[in-house]
Design an enzyme around this catalytic site. Structure first.
Site, PDB file in Angstrom:
ATOM      1  N   CYS A   7       7.301  -0.634  -5.493  1.00 57.96           N
ATOM      2  CA  CYS A   7       6.303  -1.599  -5.968  1.00 57.96           C
ATOM      3  C   CYS A   7       4.885  -1.115  -5.690  1.00 57.96           C
ATOM      4  O   CYS A   7       4.511  -0.868  -4.550  1.00 57.96           O
ATOM      5  CB  CYS A   7       6.540  -2.944  -5.286  1.00 57.96           C
ATOM      6  SG  CYS A   7       5.243  -4.134  -5.625  1.00 57.96           S
ATOM      7  N   CYS A  10       2.814  -3.371  -3.311  1.00 55.97           N
ATOM      8  CA  CYS A  10       3.189  -3.154  -1.904  1.00 55.97           C
ATOM      9  C   CYS A  10       2.431  -1.950  -1.354  1.00 55.97           C
ATOM     10  O   CYS A  10       1.893  -1.982  -0.242  1.00 55.97           O
ATOM     11  CB  CYS A  10       4.688  -2.904  -1.765  1.00 55.97           C
ATOM     12  SG  CYS A  10       5.715  -4.390  -1.777  1.00 55.97           S
ATOM     13  N   HIS A  49       6.550  -8.111   0.100  1.00 53.32           N
ATOM     14  CA  HIS A  49       6.890  -8.241  -1.313  1.00 53.32           C
ATOM     15  C   HIS A  49       7.526  -9.594  -1.627  1.00 53.32           C
ATOM     16  O   HIS A  49       8.565  -9.948  -1.077  1.00 53.32           O
ATOM     17  CB  HIS A  49       7.856  -7.127  -1.733  1.00 53.32           C
ATOM     18  CG  HIS A  49       8.145  -7.137  -3.198  1.00 53.32           C
ATOM     19  ND1 HIS A  49       7.342  -6.503  -4.112  1.00 53.32           N
ATOM     20  CD2 HIS A  49       9.126  -7.753  -3.915  1.00 53.32           C
ATOM     21  CE1 HIS A  49       7.823  -6.709  -5.329  1.00 53.32           C
ATOM     22  NE2 HIS A  49       8.903  -7.463  -5.233  1.00 53.32           N
ATOM     23  N   ASN A  88       0.139 -15.726 -12.797  1.00 49.87           N
ATOM     24  CA  ASN A  88       1.106 -15.713 -13.889  1.00 49.87           C
ATOM     25  C   ASN A  88       2.501 -15.532 -13.318  1.00 49.87           C
ATOM     26  O   ASN A  88       2.710 -14.708 -12.428  1.00 49.87           O
ATOM     27  CB  ASN A  88       0.782 -14.563 -14.852  1.00 49.87           C
ATOM     28  CG  ASN A  88      -0.574 -14.743 -15.522  1.00 49.87           C
ATOM     29  OD1 ASN A  88      -0.929 -15.860 -15.903  1.00 49.87           O
ATOM     30  ND2 ASN A  88      -1.328 -13.671 -15.646  1.00 49.87           N
ATOM     31  N   THR A  96       2.881  -8.966 -15.500  1.00 57.62           N
ATOM     32  CA  THR A  96       3.272  -7.579 -15.753  1.00 57.62           C
ATOM     33  C   THR A  96       3.598  -6.826 -14.473  1.00 57.62           C
ATOM     34  O   THR A  96       4.225  -5.765 -14.539  1.00 57.62           O
ATOM     35  CB  THR A  96       2.148  -6.822 -16.497  1.00 57.62           C
ATOM     36  OG1 THR A  96       0.955  -6.876 -15.710  1.00 57.62           O
ATOM     37  CG2 THR A  96       1.892  -7.431 -17.866  1.00 57.62           C
ATOM     38  N   HIS A  99       4.981  -8.385  -8.273  1.00 56.87           N
ATOM     39  CA  HIS A  99       4.608  -8.649  -6.875  1.00 56.87           C
ATOM     40  C   HIS A  99       3.550  -9.740  -6.983  1.00 56.87           C
ATOM     41  O   HIS A  99       2.511  -9.525  -7.623  1.00 56.87           O
ATOM     42  CB  HIS A  99       4.062  -7.370  -6.225  1.00 56.87           C
ATOM     43  CG  HIS A  99       3.559  -7.531  -4.818  1.00 56.87           C
ATOM     44  ND1 HIS A  99       3.998  -6.727  -3.780  1.00 56.87           N
ATOM     45  CD2 HIS A  99       2.641  -8.365  -4.282  1.00 56.87           C
ATOM     46  CE1 HIS A  99       3.377  -7.070  -2.655  1.00 56.87           C
ATOM     47  NE2 HIS A  99       2.536  -8.068  -2.947  1.00 56.87           N
ATOM     48  N   HIS A 101       0.607 -12.136  -7.256  1.00 60.06           N
ATOM     49  CA  HIS A 101      -0.821 -11.850  -7.115  1.00 60.06           C
ATOM     50  C   HIS A 101      -1.626 -12.997  -7.696  1.00 60.06           C
ATOM     51  O   HIS A 101      -1.235 -13.602  -8.696  1.00 60.06           O
ATOM     52  CB  HIS A 101      -1.207 -10.536  -7.812  1.00 60.06           C
ATOM     53  CG  HIS A 101      -0.685 -10.402  -9.203  1.00 60.06           C
ATOM     54  ND1 HIS A 101       0.622 -10.029  -9.472  1.00 60.06           N
ATOM     55  CD2 HIS A 101      -1.272 -10.604 -10.400  1.00 60.06           C
ATOM     56  CE1 HIS A 101       0.805  -9.992 -10.779  1.00 60.06           C
ATOM     57  NE2 HIS A 101      -0.336 -10.352 -11.367  1.00 60.06           N
ATOM     58  N   HIS A 103      -5.168 -13.829  -9.377  1.00 60.86           N
ATOM     59  CA  HIS A 103      -6.385 -13.303  -9.978  1.00 60.86           C
ATOM     60  C   HIS A 103      -7.556 -14.184  -9.552  1.00 60.86           C
ATOM     61  O   HIS A 103      -7.459 -15.415  -9.608  1.00 60.86           O
ATOM     62  CB  HIS A 103      -6.311 -13.363 -11.507  1.00 60.86           C
ATOM     63  CG  HIS A 103      -5.248 -12.525 -12.131  1.00 60.86           C
ATOM     64  ND1 HIS A 103      -5.496 -11.308 -12.710  1.00 60.86           N
ATOM     65  CD2 HIS A 103      -3.912 -12.729 -12.285  1.00 60.86           C
ATOM     66  CE1 HIS A 103      -4.375 -10.800 -13.210  1.00 60.86           C
ATOM     67  NE2 HIS A 103      -3.396 -11.644 -12.963  1.00 60.86           N
TER      68      HIS A 103
HETATM   69  P1  AMP Z   1      -0.470  -9.926 -14.466  1.00 60.50           P
HETATM   70  O1  AMP Z   1      -0.557  -9.627 -15.931  1.00 60.50           O
HETATM   71  O2  AMP Z   1      -0.822 -11.327 -14.095  1.00 60.50           O
HETATM   72  O3  AMP Z   1       0.856  -9.469 -13.881  1.00 60.50           O
HETATM   73  O4  AMP Z   1      -1.606  -9.062 -13.785  1.00 60.50           O
HETATM   74  C1  AMP Z   1      -1.420  -7.749 -13.385  1.00 60.50           C
HETATM   75  C2  AMP Z   1      -2.792  -7.185 -13.189  1.00 60.50           C
HETATM   76  O5  AMP Z   1      -2.686  -6.028 -12.370  1.00 60.50           O
HETATM   77  C3  AMP Z   1      -3.496  -6.748 -14.463  1.00 60.50           C
HETATM   78  O6  AMP Z   1      -4.706  -7.475 -14.593  1.00 60.50           O
HETATM   79  C4  AMP Z   1      -3.719  -5.253 -14.269  1.00 60.50           C
HETATM   80  O7  AMP Z   1      -4.959  -4.837 -14.778  1.00 60.50           O
HETATM   81  C5  AMP Z   1      -3.645  -5.111 -12.766  1.00 60.50           C
HETATM   82  N1  AMP Z   1      -3.199  -3.824 -12.257  1.00 60.50           N
HETATM   83  C6  AMP Z   1      -2.096  -3.124 -12.632  1.00 60.50           C
HETATM   84  N2  AMP Z   1      -1.982  -1.993 -11.913  1.00 60.50           N
HETATM   85  C7  AMP Z   1      -3.050  -1.979 -11.066  1.00 60.50           C
HETATM   86  C8  AMP Z   1      -3.512  -1.084 -10.066  1.00 60.50           C
HETATM   87  N3  AMP Z   1      -2.864   0.046  -9.793  1.00 60.50           N
HETATM   88  N4  AMP Z   1      -4.652  -1.384  -9.381  1.00 60.50           N
HETATM   89  C9  AMP Z   1      -5.324  -2.517  -9.660  1.00 60.50           C
HETATM   90  N5  AMP Z   1      -4.930  -3.401 -10.583  1.00 60.50           N
HETATM   91  C10 AMP Z   1      -3.829  -3.139 -11.281  1.00 60.50           C
HETATM   92 ZN    ZN Z   2       5.598  -5.469  -3.796  1.00 60.62          ZN
END
Ligand code: AMP
Ligand code: ZN
Length: 115
Positions: A7, A10, A49, A88, A96, A99, A101, A103
Site C-alpha cells: 500500500c 502506508c 492500514h 470517498n 482510487t 487506504h 484518507h 481530503h
Molecule cells: P480518492 O480518489 O479519494 O481515492 O483519492 C486518492 C487521491 O490520492 C487522489 O486525489 C490522488 O491524486 C492522490 N494520490 C495518489 N497517489 C498519490 C501519491 N503517491 N502521493 C500523493 N497523493 C497521491
Molecule cells: Zn495502507
C-alpha cells in the site's frame, strides 16, 4: 491493524517512501495530494492500514486524523477561510486508493457543498 506492504499510503505515512510530511502525530500523517484539485489539497491518513471509514478504525486513530486536519487547516489559514473535507468510500464514490484518507480542500471558493 498493521501496515500493508503493497500500500502506497502506508509507505508514505510511515516514511518508507520519502515524502514531505506536512504534519504527523503518533497515529496519522498529512501530505500534499499529488494531483491537487484546489490551491490547498492535502490528504490525511492513518499510519496503520484501514481500507475506508467503515473498516473498524479505532477511536484514537480517528481522533489523530482530526488532530491532523486541525493542524493543517490552521497552518494554512483555512480555519478562518473555510475548507472542505471529503472521504470517498468504494469505487462508485471515486475511491482510487484503498487506504482510508481524508481530503482537505481549500484556498479558493468551493461553492455550495454536496457534490
Ligand atoms: P480518492 O480518489 O479519494 O481515492 O483519492 C486518492 C487521491 O490520492 C487522489 O486525489 C490522488 O491524486 C492522490 N494520490 C495518489 N497517489 C498519490 C501519491 N503517491 N502521493 C500523493 N497523493 C497521491
Ligand atoms: Zn495502507
Amino acid at each position: 491493524m498493521a501496515k500493508d506492504n503493497d500500500c502506497i499510503f502506508c509507505k508514505l505515512a510511515n516514511g518508507d517512501i520519502p515524502t514531505n510530511l506536512l504534519y504527523e502525530n503518533d497515529l496519522a500523517a498529512a501530505f500534499a495530494d499529488a494531483n491537487p484539485q484546489a490551491p490547498v489539497h492535502v490528504l490525511v491518513v492513518p499510519k496503520d492500514h484501514y481500507a475506508n471509514i467503515i473498516d473498524g478504525i479505532p477511536a484514537d486513530v480517528l481522533a489523530a486524523m482530526v488532530d491532523a486536519v486541525d493542524h493543517v487547516a490552521r497552518e494554512r489559514g483555512l480555519d478562518k477561510a473555510g475548507f472542505r473535507t471529503i472521504m470517498n468510500t468504494g469505487e462508485a464514490a471515486g475511491q482510487t486508493v484503498n487506504h482510508v484518507h481524508m481530503h482537505i480542500l481549500g484556498g479558493t471558493s468551493l461553492g455550495e457543498g454536496l457534490l
